[in-house]
Design an enzyme around this catalytic site. Structure first.
Site, short mmCIF file in Angstrom:
data_model
loop_
_atom_site.label_atom_id
_atom_site.label_comp_id
_atom_site.label_asym_id
_atom_site.label_seq_id
_atom_site.Cartn_x
_atom_site.Cartn_y
_atom_site.Cartn_z
N PHE A 1 0.85 -1.19 0.00
CA PHE A 1 0.00 0.00 0.00
C PHE A 1 0.89 1.25 0.00
CE2 PHE A 1 -2.90 3.08 1.99
CZ PHE A 1 -4.03 2.89 1.20
N ASP B 1 2.04 -5.11 8.71
CA ASP B 1 0.87 -4.25 8.62
C ASP B 1 -0.34 -5.18 8.50
OD1 ASP B 1 -1.22 -2.58 7.87
OD2 ASP B 1 0.11 -1.19 6.81
N TYR C 1 -10.65 1.00 10.74
CA TYR C 1 -11.90 1.23 9.98
C TYR C 1 -12.20 0.20 8.92
CZ TYR C 1 -8.46 3.75 7.06
OH TYR C 1 -7.35 4.09 6.33
N LYS C 2 -11.36 -0.83 8.79
CA LYS C 2 -11.63 -1.87 7.79
C LYS C 2 -12.42 -3.00 8.46
CE LYS C 2 -7.86 -0.25 4.98
NZ LYS C 2 -6.40 -0.19 4.87
N ARG D 1 -12.30 -5.13 -7.12
CA ARG D 1 -11.99 -5.71 -5.82
C ARG D 1 -13.28 -5.94 -5.03
NH1 ARG D 1 -8.19 -2.80 -1.45
NH2 ARG D 1 -9.98 -1.45 -1.50
C1 LIG Z 1 -5.80 0.99 4.69
C2 LIG Z 1 -4.33 0.89 4.82
C3 LIG Z 1 -3.61 1.91 5.46
C4 LIG Z 1 -4.33 3.13 5.93
O1 LIG Z 1 -3.51 4.07 6.50
P1 LIG Z 1 -4.15 5.40 7.11
O2 LIG Z 1 -3.06 6.01 7.87
O3 LIG Z 1 -5.33 4.98 7.94
O4 LIG Z 1 -4.64 6.23 5.99
C5 LIG Z 1 -2.24 1.74 5.60
N1 LIG Z 1 -1.62 0.64 5.14
C6 LIG Z 1 -2.30 -0.35 4.53
C7 LIG Z 1 -1.57 -1.57 4.04
C8 LIG Z 1 -3.66 -0.24 4.33
O5 LIG Z 1 -4.34 -1.22 3.70
#
Ligand SMILES: *Cc1c(COP(=O)(O)O)cnc(C)c1O
Length: 427
Positions: free
Chosen positions: A131, A200, A225-226, A386
């Site tokens: 990401f 992560d 939030y996921k 997705r």
């Molecule tokens: C959703 C996600 C994030 C989100 O980071 P924020 O700081 O909440 O914007 C970070 N890393 C991964 C791999 C994600 O899927």
């Protein structure tokens, strides 16, 4: 293989022991929500909890509520609930800040520890398809620490482990392909090569069983939030293995991570344990909402917990793949996620030879909410449609109806309408 029909899916739902968990959520009529991997659905408990925090605790209790309503303990309390989902011990994990900011803290600490032990280690290894925020934070820290970030192709990180590697930074479930790493095996390989690991858990916490201590992982961060259903912008979490946590301070030395925040001394003294990873004042309203979201996952504990949720998640994603194979083979679609369920998280991505963004928009117009992730064209990466399968609130029949709707969109070619192709700011 005989084609499954809708009544078969209705029967699977009737026999599903986790089916009652769906009642915990507000789900709009006419919507099939396949995007809980990006923003989890709203638990019914959240609105009244936030209302109580606002009207009673803030409105009436005012500043007293830091003590009387237990606000000050909430980062650790919610952290202890999440700890149960990810194989962490009590008081090893805390809720704070965002995933990006927590990555900054743990990557900085990991580099400091790794390089104190072996200064010649200057490389952070991650994946090109990780990401982007993870890669951006790593680029920034590599520059500050005089290190390099090296990106490998997906699934090849272990091959790059040599004696110049300080830290291996991986997302357990890839946000695009849904490919799942074996955390224990990869961590063992990293340790054998003398590197530390950062995991992560953005796309795995709340989606599948995780055993951070069992895997001997070093550092982990994750998203509220996921799959934890904490609401937009919910705070994130951070975990550090007990063997590292007190070795170094983290770089964002804010007052809530101080050993005695309310003594107000001018000098920083990091708290013992994971509390040192706190920084400033917790975002209380969001934290209360996250507490409800985490409770919605813990509600599965009497029904078999994460193991049972994982079984259902695999059943739903297997069903989706099976129906795509059986019903959509006339269209230029390909499953981009590993077909072996042991190698994927709780989502399935499809490659589409055409305007995938327009297809997803046409689906959303028909109440099937998935999302679209563009590929890096300079590298020849495919665009992906997705679909996330949150076992807490999705039914087998939802999967059937979603594939049916996708078939109608593709058979009719309605996705070619200009209306579908207009792009919003957020995809
Ligand atoms: C959703 C996600 C994030 C989100 O980071 P924020 O700081 O909440 O914007 C970070 N890393 C991964 C791999 C994600 O899927």
């Amino acid at each position: 293989m005989t084609d499954l029909q809708r009544p078969d899916c209705v029967a699977l739902d009737a026999a599903d022991p986790l089916a009652p968990l769906r009642e915990q959520f507000v789900l709009p009529d006419g919507v099939i929500y396949l995007d809980g991997n990006s923003l989890g659905a709203l638990p019914r408990a959240t609105a009244s909890r936030v209302q109580t925090v606002v009207a009673d605790e803030w409105g009436q209790g005012l500043i007293r509520s830091w003590n009387t309503a237990g606000w000050i303990d909430l980062p650790q309390q919610v952290g202890n609930k999440i700890a149960r989902l990810v194989g962490a011990a009590p008081d090893e994990l805390v809720v704070t800040d965002s995933t990006s900011i927590n990555l900054y803290k743990v990557l900085s600490a990991a580099l400091t520890i790794a390089r104190a032990d072996a200064p010649q280690r200057r490389v952070i290894v991650s994946e090109r398809e990780n990401f982007p925020t993870d890669l951006y934070i790593a680029q920034s820290l590599a520059a500050q620490h005089g290190c390099q970030l090296e990106l490998v192709e997906q699934g090849r990180a272990v091959d790059r482990l040599r004696d110049d590697v300080a830290v291996l930074l991986l997302t357990q479930v890839n946000y695009r392909s849904g490919a799942l790493y074996d955390m224990a095996a990869v961590t063992a390989a990293a340790h054998a090569a003398g590197a530390l690991t950062i995991w992560d858990l953005a796309h795995s916490a709340g989606a599948l069983p995780i055993d951070l201590n069992g895997a001997q992982a070093d550092f982990a961060i994750g998203c509220g939030y996921k799959y934890l259903n904490g609401g937009p912008g919910a705070p994130a979490f951070v975990w550090v293995h007990a063997r590292h946590v007190n070795r170094v301070p983290q770089p964002l030395a804010g007052w809530h991570g101080h050993a005695a925040p309310f003594v107000f001394t001018p000098d920083y003294q990091p708290a013992a344990g994971i509390a040192r990873y706190l920084c400033g004042t917790p975002t209380l309203l969001s934290l209360a909402a996250l507490d409800c979201g985490v409770d919605s996952v813990l509600a599965a504990e009497p029904l078999g917990g994460m193991q049972a949720l994982r079984r259902k998640s695999v059943a739903l994603s297997d069903l989706f793949i099976r129906l795509v194979d059986a019903r959509l083979h006339a269209h230029p679609l390909a499953v981009a996620t590993p077909r072996d369920a042991r190698q994927r998280g709780s989502q399935v991505a499809l490659r589409f030879d055409g305007d995938g963004y327009a297809v997803v928009q046409a689906l959303i117009d028909r109440g099937v909410i998935g999302d679209f992730r563009a590929g890096d064209k300079t590298r020849g990466d495919a665009d992906l449609l997705r679909f996330g399968f949150t076992p807490l609130y999705l039914r087998h029949v939802d999967v059937f109806d979603a594939v049916q709707t996708l078939r109608e969109v593709l058979d009719s070619g309605v996705w070619r309408d200009a209306r579908s192709a207009r792009k919003g700011a957020v995809t």
